[in-house]
Design a protein around this motif. Sequence first.
Motif, PDB file in Angstrom:
ATOM      1  N   LEU A   1     -14.548  -3.611   0.599  1.00 53.71           N
ATOM      2  CA  LEU A   1     -13.613  -3.911  -0.480  1.00 53.71           C
ATOM      3  C   LEU A   1     -12.237  -3.300  -0.233  1.00 53.71           C
ATOM      4  O   LEU A   1     -11.215  -3.899  -0.582  1.00 53.71           O
ATOM      5  CB  LEU A   1     -14.176  -3.424  -1.815  1.00 53.71           C
ATOM      6  N   GLY A   2     -12.206  -2.108   0.381  1.00 60.80           N
ATOM      7  CA  GLY A   2     -10.926  -1.496   0.716  1.00 60.80           C
ATOM      8  C   GLY A   2     -10.134  -2.353   1.688  1.00 60.80           C
ATOM      9  O   GLY A   2      -8.924  -2.548   1.523  1.00 60.80           O
ATOM     10  N   GLY A   3     -10.802  -2.869   2.706  1.00 58.28           N
ATOM     11  CA  GLY A   3     -10.127  -3.754   3.657  1.00 58.28           C
ATOM     12  C   GLY A   3      -9.664  -5.040   3.010  1.00 58.28           C
ATOM     13  O   GLY A   3      -8.545  -5.516   3.251  1.00 58.28           O
ATOM     14  N   PHE A   4     -10.502  -5.610   2.158  1.00 62.48           N
ATOM     15  CA  PHE A   4     -10.138  -6.856   1.485  1.00 62.48           C
ATOM     16  C   PHE A   4      -8.966  -6.650   0.527  1.00 62.48           C
ATOM     17  O   PHE A   4      -8.037  -7.462   0.484  1.00 62.48           O
ATOM     18  CB  PHE A   4     -11.352  -7.413   0.740  1.00 62.48           C
ATOM     19  N   LEU A   5      -8.998  -5.553  -0.247  1.00 62.35           N
ATOM     20  CA  LEU A   5      -7.911  -5.293  -1.188  1.00 62.35           C
ATOM     21  C   LEU A   5      -6.601  -4.976  -0.466  1.00 62.35           C
ATOM     22  O   LEU A   5      -5.521  -5.380  -0.922  1.00 62.35           O
ATOM     23  CB  LEU A   5      -8.302  -4.159  -2.139  1.00 62.35           C
ATOM     24  N   TYR A   6      -6.672  -4.272   0.651  1.00 64.17           N
ATOM     25  CA  TYR A   6      -5.466  -4.016   1.438  1.00 64.17           C
ATOM     26  C   TYR A   6      -4.893  -5.335   1.956  1.00 64.17           C
ATOM     27  O   TYR A   6      -3.678  -5.542   1.942  1.00 64.17           O
ATOM     28  CB  TYR A   6      -5.763  -3.064   2.586  1.00 64.17           C
ATOM     29  N   LEU A   7      -5.761  -6.221   2.396  1.00 61.46           N
ATOM     30  CA  LEU A   7      -5.314  -7.529   2.880  1.00 61.46           C
ATOM     31  C   LEU A   7      -4.655  -8.316   1.755  1.00 61.46           C
ATOM     32  O   LEU A   7      -3.623  -8.964   1.953  1.00 61.46           O
ATOM     33  CB  LEU A   7      -6.500  -8.311   3.445  1.00 61.46           C
ATOM     34  N   TYR A   8      -5.190  -8.237   0.563  1.00 67.60           N
ATOM     35  CA  TYR A   8      -4.668  -8.984  -0.570  1.00 67.60           C
ATOM     36  C   TYR A   8      -3.343  -8.410  -1.060  1.00 67.60           C
ATOM     37  O   TYR A   8      -2.392  -9.155  -1.309  1.00 67.60           O
ATOM     38  CB  TYR A   8      -5.701  -8.972  -1.701  1.00 67.60           C
ATOM     39  N   TRP A   9      -3.257  -7.085  -1.227  1.00 72.53           N
ATOM     40  CA  TRP A   9      -2.056  -6.485  -1.808  1.00 72.53           C
ATOM     41  C   TRP A   9      -0.930  -6.292  -0.797  1.00 72.53           C
ATOM     42  O   TRP A   9       0.227  -6.506  -1.116  1.00 72.53           O
ATOM     43  CB  TRP A   9      -2.380  -5.146  -2.458  1.00 72.53           C
ATOM     44  N   GLN A  10      -1.235  -5.846   0.396  1.00 73.67           N
ATOM     45  CA  GLN A  10      -0.180  -5.541   1.364  1.00 73.67           C
ATOM     46  C   GLN A  10       0.224  -6.745   2.211  1.00 73.67           C
ATOM     47  O   GLN A  10       1.318  -6.770   2.734  1.00 73.67           O
ATOM     48  CB  GLN A  10      -0.627  -4.388   2.273  1.00 73.67           C
ATOM     49  N   GLN A  11      -0.665  -7.689   2.383  1.00 73.94           N
ATOM     50  CA  GLN A  11      -0.437  -8.887   3.181  1.00 73.94           C
ATOM     51  C   GLN A  11       0.190  -8.553   4.539  1.00 73.94           C
ATOM     52  O   GLN A  11       1.344  -8.896   4.819  1.00 73.94           O
ATOM     53  CB  GLN A  11       0.427  -9.882   2.416  1.00 73.94           C
ATOM     54  N   PRO A  12      -0.575  -7.859   5.397  1.00 74.17           N
ATOM     55  CA  PRO A  12      -0.023  -7.487   6.711  1.00 74.17           C
ATOM     56  C   PRO A  12       0.252  -8.721   7.570  1.00 74.17           C
ATOM     57  O   PRO A  12      -0.379  -9.761   7.421  1.00 74.17           O
ATOM     58  CB  PRO A  12      -1.115  -6.613   7.319  1.00 74.17           C
ATOM     59  N   VAL A  13       1.212  -8.582   8.446  1.00 71.77           N
ATOM     60  CA  VAL A  13       1.610  -9.674   9.339  1.00 71.77           C
ATOM     61  C   VAL A  13       0.538  -9.868  10.405  1.00 71.77           C
ATOM     62  O   VAL A  13      -0.015  -8.905  10.944  1.00 71.77           O
ATOM     63  CB  VAL A  13       2.981  -9.349   9.991  1.00 71.77           C
ATOM     64  N   GLU A  14       0.257 -11.108  10.717  1.00 69.38           N
ATOM     65  CA  GLU A  14      -0.757 -11.439  11.720  1.00 69.38           C
ATOM     66  C   GLU A  14      -0.333 -10.888  13.081  1.00 69.38           C
ATOM     67  O   GLU A  14       0.815 -11.003  13.494  1.00 69.38           O
ATOM     68  CB  GLU A  14      -0.916 -12.964  11.810  1.00 69.38           C
ATOM     69  N   GLY A  15      -1.280 -10.241  13.769  1.00 63.97           N
ATOM     70  CA  GLY A  15      -1.017  -9.705  15.096  1.00 63.97           C
ATOM     71  C   GLY A  15      -0.632  -8.231  15.107  1.00 63.97           C
ATOM     72  O   GLY A  15      -0.506  -7.656  16.177  1.00 63.97           O
ATOM     73  N   THR A  16      -0.441  -7.623  13.956  1.00 57.07           N
ATOM     74  CA  THR A  16      -0.107  -6.201  13.917  1.00 57.07           C
ATOM     75  C   THR A  16      -1.381  -5.374  13.869  1.00 57.07           C
ATOM     76  O   THR A  16      -2.468  -5.884  13.631  1.00 57.07           O
ATOM     77  CB  THR A  16       0.766  -5.874  12.683  1.00 57.07           C
ATOM     78  N   TRP A  17      -1.222  -4.059  14.067  1.00 58.81           N
ATOM     79  CA  TRP A  17      -2.379  -3.175  14.036  1.00 58.81           C
ATOM     80  C   TRP A  17      -2.963  -3.100  12.628  1.00 58.81           C
ATOM     81  O   TRP A  17      -4.168  -2.879  12.470  1.00 58.81           O
ATOM     82  CB  TRP A  17      -2.014  -1.785  14.560  1.00 58.81           C
TER      83      TRP A  17
END
Length: 108
Positions: A62-78
């Motif tokens: 859930l932490g990974g999913f919520l980070y993906l949802y809220w922060q929306q990291p750019v594809e290809g970054t760490w």
Amino acid sequence: MAIAQCPSCNKPISSKHKTCPHCHFDVANMDEESLHREAVRRRVRKQQKIMNYSFLALILFLGGFLYLYWQQPVEGTWEMLATKGAIGVGLVWYLVNRVILVVLKKKK
């Protein structure tokens, strides 16, 4: 002298020991009821440990999913790689723990 297993910690001990050298469980005064009680206690302790691992895996997922949802990291970054890794590892870890719990419950 034979090697037996301690009913409490399940480690090998000598059959001549009166108490387990690992967990100090009194092996000499064991009857059938106390053996059964100890086996149930050990199984419940193992189930609780697996349940705790299951909660940790769920938090990771859930932490990974919520980070993906809220922060929306750019594809290809760490950050995206770490987020997808946390989601994948958390999901697989959770599913494995749930299967282990089902197997432990069926062993009754």
